[in-house]
Design a protein around this motif. Structure first.
Motif, PDB file in Angstrom:
ATOM      1  N   ARG A   8      -5.397  49.732  -7.776  1.00  0.00           N
ATOM      2  CA  ARG A   8      -5.705  49.254  -6.420  1.00  0.00           C
ATOM      3  C   ARG A   8      -7.220  49.027  -6.418  1.00  0.00           C
ATOM      4  N   THR A   9      -7.591  47.875  -6.911  1.00  0.00           N
ATOM      5  CA  THR A   9      -8.935  47.631  -7.409  1.00  0.00           C
ATOM      6  C   THR A   9     -10.004  47.645  -6.320  1.00  0.00           C
ATOM      7  N   LEU A  10     -11.114  48.278  -6.639  1.00  0.00           N
ATOM      8  CA  LEU A  10     -12.368  48.087  -5.920  1.00  0.00           C
ATOM      9  C   LEU A  10     -13.199  47.153  -6.790  1.00  0.00           C
ATOM     10  N   ARG A  11     -13.696  46.077  -6.196  1.00  0.00           N
ATOM     11  CA  ARG A  11     -14.413  45.079  -7.003  1.00  0.00           C
ATOM     12  C   ARG A  11     -15.474  44.390  -6.165  1.00  0.00           C
ATOM     13  N   TYR A  12     -16.369  43.700  -6.887  1.00  0.00           N
ATOM     14  CA  TYR A  12     -17.345  42.859  -6.216  1.00  0.00           C
ATOM     15  C   TYR A  12     -16.638  41.661  -5.574  1.00  0.00           C
ATOM     16  N   ARG A  69     -20.511  46.270   4.099  1.00  0.00           N
ATOM     17  CA  ARG A  69     -21.042  44.911   4.225  1.00  0.00           C
ATOM     18  C   ARG A  69     -20.218  43.873   3.467  1.00  0.00           C
ATOM     19  N   GLY A  70     -19.126  44.305   2.819  1.00  0.00           N
ATOM     20  CA  GLY A  70     -18.250  43.360   2.137  1.00  0.00           C
ATOM     21  C   GLY A  70     -18.731  42.943   0.763  1.00  0.00           C
ATOM     22  N   VAL A  71     -19.740  43.635   0.248  1.00  0.00           N
ATOM     23  CA  VAL A  71     -20.182  43.369  -1.131  1.00  0.00           C
ATOM     24  C   VAL A  71     -19.118  43.871  -2.102  1.00  0.00           C
ATOM     25  N   LEU A  72     -18.554  45.026  -1.811  1.00  0.00           N
ATOM     26  CA  LEU A  72     -17.408  45.558  -2.547  1.00  0.00           C
ATOM     27  C   LEU A  72     -16.188  45.509  -1.642  1.00  0.00           C
ATOM     28  N   VAL A  73     -15.040  45.132  -2.203  1.00  0.00           N
ATOM     29  CA  VAL A  73     -13.792  45.074  -1.434  1.00  0.00           C
ATOM     30  C   VAL A  73     -12.710  45.852  -2.174  1.00  0.00           C
ATOM     31  N   ARG A  74     -11.836  46.469  -1.407  1.00  0.00           N
ATOM     32  CA  ARG A  74     -10.673  47.171  -1.961  1.00  0.00           C
ATOM     33  C   ARG A  74      -9.449  46.298  -1.784  1.00  0.00           C
ATOM     34  N   GLU A  75      -8.765  46.043  -2.871  1.00  0.00           N
ATOM     35  CA  GLU A  75      -7.565  45.225  -2.794  1.00  0.00           C
ATOM     36  C   GLU A  75      -6.383  46.073  -2.334  1.00  0.00           C
ATOM     37  N   PRO A  76      -5.550  45.563  -1.440  1.00  0.00           N
ATOM     38  CA  PRO A  76      -4.408  46.349  -0.956  1.00  0.00           C
ATOM     39  C   PRO A  76      -3.277  46.471  -1.970  1.00  0.00           C
ATOM     40  N   GLY A 408     -18.876  46.945 -14.098  1.00  0.00           N
ATOM     41  CA  GLY A 408     -19.004  46.131 -12.902  1.00  0.00           C
ATOM     42  C   GLY A 408     -17.931  45.059 -12.752  1.00  0.00           C
ATOM     43  N   LEU A 409     -17.077  44.904 -13.758  1.00  0.00           N
ATOM     44  CA  LEU A 409     -16.008  43.912 -13.637  1.00  0.00           C
ATOM     45  C   LEU A 409     -14.996  44.351 -12.586  1.00  0.00           C
ATOM     46  N   VAL A 410     -14.515  45.582 -12.702  1.00  0.00           N
ATOM     47  CA  VAL A 410     -13.644  46.195 -11.696  1.00  0.00           C
ATOM     48  C   VAL A 410     -13.941  47.693 -11.675  1.00  0.00           C
ATOM     49  N   PHE A 411     -13.658  48.321 -10.545  1.00  0.00           N
ATOM     50  CA  PHE A 411     -13.806  49.774 -10.398  1.00  0.00           C
ATOM     51  C   PHE A 411     -12.456  50.377 -10.027  1.00  0.00           C
ATOM     52  N   ASN A 412     -12.313  51.651 -10.311  1.00  0.00           N
ATOM     53  CA  ASN A 412     -11.065  52.359 -10.012  1.00  0.00           C
ATOM     54  C   ASN A 412     -11.328  53.474  -9.001  1.00  0.00           C
TER      55      ASN A 412
END
Length: 415
Positions: A8-12, A69-76, A408-412
């Motif tokens: 459930r990715t946190l990403r730029y 601020r929407g720099v990082l977003v969490r995918e549902p 920085g590609l994806v975060f967990n």
């Protein structure tokens, strides 16, 4: 077994940061102060702000601010990410390495599960644990290898990479990193089945994996914290490349006894060949061997073990693949033997340093930044696997897998 799950990715968010190339960075342990400053200057959102922060509290605050601020977003929705890395090897050939980014359940080391291949240092583990507690996320993927003899995982990755990529970013070494996202349940299931019985070999990220184990137990119970971010790559991938890491010694300049001890062990246990070309310090394949040069005479040598029985005696009780490792023989005969270094000395880099670049290592000796250097050749992937299968861990910095997996590609997220 390897329990692989989608993220459930946190990403730029690309629209917020612009170029992904400006916000990614190499793994934390290859970044010095100068490189960190260079990366931070590329973008206010470069990942070093949270992966190499001024403080752990600052990392947590920065991540919270970026999310707000929407720099990082969490995918549902959970997904896996295929990463293709296109690069040029030292011989000038174009190569490609492909892997899949996913969550893998944290497990104890052991046969059929997850194996390390190198010993770790305590300092980096404590640092990464404090960062994980603060950010409650895996920021940097562990790089692991697995057997894919039937090619099932490779086929699934190829299908995912047949679509339009999500993003692409060149790193500082010129590697082109291309990402594909997939939430296709059938393809994810194929990857899960292909890896269900796989034993994973950690290629890069031992400190981060051991940190993940400690953190999982510290939190307790079940949840996201029981998994860790990994890039999984097949052992048969043609783009898999290993570089050597050279050993640099200090503290010899004013210690004639140590200088003599090195000379005696090299003359006693090795065939010593004087070289006319300093560029030939990395030895060719064959018996245990390495290059040597000190800053006093600046004369390069190639030293080759006279007989394997010498290493067998010095490493008595260790499995055969370990006794044939250049790095293990050097550690036993020279670092521990001639110089009397302890495990603690080696772990805390007392009198010892490393360089992944041959030209830099040679320069360190020739300019006196180091008193002496041992110049290593790359450890073949097959030898890494053979040692890991015995349950032994190689000496620190026995391998340098290339290219590095960017942070920085994806975060967990772990919550």
């Amino acid at each position: 077994m390897a329990d692989l799950q989608p993220l459930r990715t946190l990403r730029y968010e690309p629209s917020a940061v612009g170029s992904l190339a400006d916000v990614i960075a190499p793994p934390y342990d290859v970044i010095d102060a100068e490189l960190r400053a260079e990366l931070a200057a590329r973008s206010p959102y470069n990942v070093v702000a949270i992966d190499l922060p001024p403080s752990y509290e600052a990392a947590a605050a920065t991540m919270a601010d970026w999310e707000q601020r929407g720099v990082l977003v969490r995918e549902p929705d959970p997904a896996v990410w295929v990463l293709r890395q296109d690069y040029t090897d030292p011989a000038g050939a174009d190569r490609t390495r492909t892997g899949v980014l996913a969550r893998v359940r944290v497990d104890e080391y052991g046969p059929g599960r997850i194996r390390p291949h190198e010993r770790t240092h305590p300092g980096p583990k404590e640092d990464r644990l404090k960062l994980t507690r603060a950010t409650k996320a895996n920021l940097s993927p562990i790089f692991s290898l697995f057997g894919d003899d039937e090619g099932a995982a490779t086929r699934a990755m190829t299908q995912i990479a047949a679509a339009e990529p999500f993003a692409s970013a060149d790193d500082l070494d010129g590697t082109v990193n291309t990402l594909w996202r997939s939430d296709d349940e059938n393809l994810i299931a194929e990857l899960q089945m292909a890896l269900a019985d796989a034993e994973l070999l950690i290629a890069d990220g031992h400190h981060r994996y051991e940190t993940a184990r400690v953190y999982a137990e510290e939190v307790g119970g079940e949840g996201e914290h029981r998994y860790v971010l990994m890039l999984l790559c097949a052992l048969s991938d043609p783009g898999l490349l290993v570089f050597p890491t050279h050993r640099l010694l200090s503290g010899l300049k004013d210690d004639s006894a140590k200088q003599l001890a090195i000379r005696e062990v090299l003359m006693r246990d090795f065939e010593v060949e004087q070289l006319s070309d300093v560029a030939a310090l990395e030895p060719p394949d064959g018996a245990v061997a390495f290059g040597y040069m000190d800053s006093f005479h600046k004369q390069p040598y190639r030293v080759t073990l006279k007989d394997q029985s010498i290493a067998d005696r010095a490493l008595e009780g260790m499995p055969a693949p370990y006794r044939r490792l250049d790095t293990a023989v050097l550690e036993a005969l020279v670092l521990r033997g001639a110089l009397g270094m302890s495990e603690d000395d080696i772990s805390h880099l007392r009198g010892l340093d490393y360089s992944k670049n041959l030209a830099d290592a040679i320069d360190a000796v020739q300019t006196g930044r180091a008193d002496a250097g041992f110049f290593m050749r790359a450890t073949p992937v097959e030898q890494v696997r053979d040692v890991a299968e015995t349950g032994e861990s190689m000496p620190p910095k026995s391998t340098y897998f290339y290219p590095k997996v960017p942070t920085g590609l994806v975060f967990n997220p772990l919550t």
